[in-house]
Motif scaffolding. Structure first.
Motif, short mmCIF file in Angstrom:
data_model
loop_
_atom_site.label_atom_id
_atom_site.label_comp_id
_atom_site.label_asym_id
_atom_site.label_seq_id
_atom_site.Cartn_x
_atom_site.Cartn_y
_atom_site.Cartn_z
N ALA A 21 0.84 -1.19 0.00
CA ALA A 21 0.00 0.00 0.00
C ALA A 21 0.87 1.24 0.00
O ALA A 21 2.08 1.19 0.28
CB ALA A 21 -0.92 0.01 1.22
N VAL A 22 0.26 2.36 -0.32
CA VAL A 22 0.88 3.68 -0.18
C VAL A 22 -0.11 4.56 0.59
O VAL A 22 -1.28 4.21 0.74
CB VAL A 22 1.20 4.31 -1.55
CG1 VAL A 22 2.29 3.53 -2.27
CG2 VAL A 22 -0.05 4.41 -2.42
N ALA A 37 -14.36 10.70 2.28
CA ALA A 37 -13.53 9.89 1.39
C ALA A 37 -13.86 10.19 -0.07
O ALA A 37 -12.98 10.13 -0.94
CB ALA A 37 -13.73 8.41 1.69
N GLU A 38 -15.12 10.53 -0.35
CA GLU A 38 -15.52 10.83 -1.72
C GLU A 38 -14.82 12.07 -2.24
O GLU A 38 -14.43 12.14 -3.42
CB GLU A 38 -17.04 11.00 -1.79
CG GLU A 38 -17.85 9.71 -1.61
CD GLU A 38 -17.86 9.22 -0.18
OE1 GLU A 38 -18.07 8.01 0.03
OE2 GLU A 38 -17.64 10.05 0.74
N GLU A 39 -14.66 13.08 -1.39
CA GLU A 39 -13.97 14.31 -1.81
C GLU A 39 -12.50 14.03 -2.12
O GLU A 39 -11.94 14.56 -3.08
CB GLU A 39 -14.09 15.38 -0.72
CG GLU A 39 -15.49 15.93 -0.59
CD GLU A 39 -15.61 16.88 0.60
OE1 GLU A 39 -15.71 18.10 0.37
OE2 GLU A 39 -15.59 16.39 1.75
N ILE A 40 -11.88 13.21 -1.28
CA ILE A 40 -10.49 12.84 -1.52
C ILE A 40 -10.38 12.00 -2.78
O ILE A 40 -9.46 12.16 -3.59
CB ILE A 40 -9.94 12.07 -0.30
CG1 ILE A 40 -9.89 13.00 0.92
CG2 ILE A 40 -8.56 11.48 -0.59
CD1 ILE A 40 -9.61 12.29 2.22
N GLN A 41 -11.36 11.10 -3.00
CA GLN A 41 -11.35 10.21 -4.14
C GLN A 41 -11.42 10.97 -5.46
O GLN A 41 -10.84 10.54 -6.47
CB GLN A 41 -12.49 9.21 -4.03
CG GLN A 41 -12.36 8.03 -4.98
CD GLN A 41 -11.13 7.18 -4.66
OE1 GLN A 41 -10.91 6.81 -3.51
NE2 GLN A 41 -10.34 6.89 -5.68
N ARG A 42 -12.12 12.09 -5.48
CA ARG A 42 -12.25 12.86 -6.73
C ARG A 42 -10.88 13.25 -7.27
O ARG A 42 -10.63 13.16 -8.48
CB ARG A 42 -13.12 14.10 -6.50
CG ARG A 42 -14.61 13.82 -6.55
CD ARG A 42 -15.40 15.09 -6.77
NE ARG A 42 -15.33 16.00 -5.64
CZ ARG A 42 -16.20 16.01 -4.63
NH1 ARG A 42 -17.19 15.14 -4.60
NH2 ARG A 42 -16.07 16.87 -3.65
N ASP A 43 -10.00 13.72 -6.38
CA ASP A 43 -8.67 14.09 -6.85
C ASP A 43 -7.81 12.87 -7.14
O ASP A 43 -7.02 12.87 -8.09
CB ASP A 43 -7.98 14.98 -5.81
CG ASP A 43 -8.42 16.44 -5.93
OD1 ASP A 43 -9.12 16.76 -6.90
OD2 ASP A 43 -8.07 17.25 -5.05
N ASP A 62 -7.25 2.92 -6.84
CA ASP A 62 -6.70 3.90 -5.90
C ASP A 62 -7.77 4.37 -4.90
O ASP A 62 -7.96 5.57 -4.67
CB ASP A 62 -6.10 5.10 -6.64
CG ASP A 62 -4.78 4.77 -7.31
OD1 ASP A 62 -4.25 3.67 -7.06
OD2 ASP A 62 -4.28 5.60 -8.08
N SER A 63 -8.46 3.41 -4.30
CA SER A 63 -9.53 3.73 -3.36
C SER A 63 -8.96 4.18 -2.02
O SER A 63 -8.16 3.47 -1.40
CB SER A 63 -10.43 2.50 -3.14
OG SER A 63 -11.02 2.12 -4.36
N ALA A 64 -9.38 5.35 -1.58
CA ALA A 64 -8.87 5.93 -0.34
C ALA A 64 -9.60 5.38 0.87
O ALA A 64 -10.84 5.36 0.90
CB ALA A 64 -9.00 7.45 -0.38
N GLU A 65 -8.85 4.94 1.86
CA GLU A 65 -9.40 4.53 3.14
C GLU A 65 -8.94 5.52 4.21
O GLU A 65 -7.73 5.67 4.44
CB GLU A 65 -8.91 3.12 3.52
CG GLU A 65 -9.24 2.03 2.52
CD GLU A 65 -8.62 0.71 2.91
OE1 GLU A 65 -8.56 0.42 4.14
OE2 GLU A 65 -8.14 -0.01 2.01
N ILE A 80 -4.54 12.51 10.60
CA ILE A 80 -5.42 11.85 9.63
C ILE A 80 -4.56 10.88 8.82
O ILE A 80 -3.61 11.31 8.16
CB ILE A 80 -6.08 12.87 8.69
CG1 ILE A 80 -6.86 13.91 9.50
CG2 ILE A 80 -6.99 12.17 7.69
CD1 ILE A 80 -7.29 15.11 8.67
N ALA A 81 -4.88 9.60 8.89
CA ALA A 81 -4.15 8.60 8.12
C ALA A 81 -5.02 8.13 6.96
O ALA A 81 -6.18 7.79 7.16
CB ALA A 81 -3.76 7.42 8.99
N ILE A 82 -4.45 8.16 5.75
CA ILE A 82 -5.16 7.72 4.54
C ILE A 82 -4.35 6.62 3.88
O ILE A 82 -3.15 6.78 3.64
CB ILE A 82 -5.37 8.89 3.56
CG1 ILE A 82 -6.16 10.00 4.24
CG2 ILE A 82 -6.09 8.41 2.30
CD1 ILE A 82 -6.24 11.28 3.41
#
Length: 367
Positions: A21-22, A37-43, A62-65, A80-82
């Motif tokens: 993972a990264v 998570a949806e806002e982060i996912q857009r970028d 590249d799904s953000a958790e 905040i850990a992603i």
């Protein structure tokens, strides 16, 4: 390892190209910021591979958790850990190159520094590391827009010898995203796409320039000496993979002007404060923002991984011919756009928070 960036709004990225993972840890984000998570996912979707024929075919969602620091849709003020897991890693594709130093890659320099390297892709030097930057940049973007009204938009200004003329004052995200190459000028975009397709067909690659504007930046961000706003922007943007040059405002073109031609006369704006007539300074003077749109440009080299035969050497010093296999972008520019935006957002968020600590007392009488 130099994986940290920022002083108050701080990030630390982690992970390798073909590891499990990264991701990123963000510290210093104020509490109560609405983020999802949806806002982060857009970028992240704008950065991810496989989004068009112009990018590497690596198939990653590249799904953000969001692992920590967000509760019921709002930041807690804690780290905040992603996390983004790698699913389509193919380390075996690099087996034939594990003892070869690829031209213009970080293989030799990484090994010279650490005495060991992950030869599966670019390892830590891979552009996949920028997932953490883009994810944290999405949080910084939301903070800037909500708290300060700052908007950051980037686009592809040039690919190889094709250059677009774009109005930084009016360009929109929709116009940028309408093009596969993320150039909002249709004629130039069509020619850019044609040249990238041709380069890929012959096993070659192309470079170019990404331009970025930040609108709504207030005056006063930045420091007058070592932490000049443009210096931190240059540091952040030049840390992006494949970046080779940085300009702000008139940039190198300003060297062909005289002082009287280049100077920015001040005029009183409709809001009653000073504005510059031309913005050749690019929104920064003396290391501090002046309230004009911030305009920067970043040059990116042609992708180093190409399928044409190249001469190089092995780890033992023997000459060899390399014909790279695997998946790569024939031009990094389309995917570099969200990376540039992210770094600009991270720098501005950090300096905006720093200024909140400076400008905390009432104005002096008569000021």
């Amino acid at each position: 390892m130099g994986s940290d960036f920022g002083k108050i709004f701080r990030i630390s990225t982690f992970g390798e190209s073909h590891g499990g993972a990264v991701g990123v840890v963000v510290d210093g984000c104020p509490p109560r910021l609405a983020i999802s998570a949806e806002e982060i996912q857009r970028d992240l979707d704008r950065r991810r591979p496989g989004q068009s024929r112009l990018t590497t075919p690596r198939d990653e969602a590249d799904s953000a958790e969001i692992v920590s620091g967000v509760f019921e849709g709002h930041t807690l003020g804690t780290p905040i850990a992603i996390l983004v897991r790698n699913h389509d890693a193919r380390p075996h594709a690099y087996e034939h190159m594990k003892d070869v130093y690829r031209p213009s890659h970080a293989d030799y320099t990484t090994e010279a520094k650490y005495g060991i390297r992950n030869w599966q892709g670019g390892g830590r030097a891979s552009a996949r590391e920028t997932i953490g930057r883009v994810a944290s940049g999405a949080i910084a973007r939301k903070l800037l827009l909500q708290a300060a009204g700052i908007e950051v938009i980037a686009w592809v200004r040039s690919v190889h010898e094709v250059e677009a003329k774009v109005d930084a004052a009016s360009v929109t995200l929709d116009a940028v995203e309408h093009s596969l190459v993320r150039c909002p000028e249709p004629t130039a975009a069509a020619e850019m796409i044609e040249r990238i397709d041709a380069a890929r067909a012959r096993g070659d690659s192309l470079g170019g320039v990404v331009e970025c504007v930040a609108r709504g930046v207030p005056p006063g961000l930045g420091e007058p000496v070592f932490d000049k706003l443009e210096a931190d922007l240059a540091r952040g943007l030049m840390s992006l993979p494949a970046s080779k040059g940085f300009e702000i405002g008139s940039g190198f073109g300003g060297t062909r002007m005289t002082g009287i031609e280049h100077n920015d006369p001040f005029v009183t704006g409709a809001d009653g404060r000073p504005h510059t007539a031309s913005n050749r300074s690019g929104g920064i003077q003396g290391g501090i923002s002046n309230g004009e749109p911030l305009l920067v440009r970043v040059a990116f080299k042609p992708t180093a991984t190409i399928s044409q035969a190249q001469q190089t050497v092995t780890r033992t010093g023997g000459a060899t011919t390399l014909e790279a296999q695997g998946r790569h972008d024939p031009c990094v520019l389309p995917r570099a756009v969200p990376m540039v935006e992210a770094m600009v957002c991270l720098v501005l968020a950090d300096h905006w928070l720093r200024q909140r600590g400076v400008d905390c007392l009432p104005p002096l009488a008569g000021a």
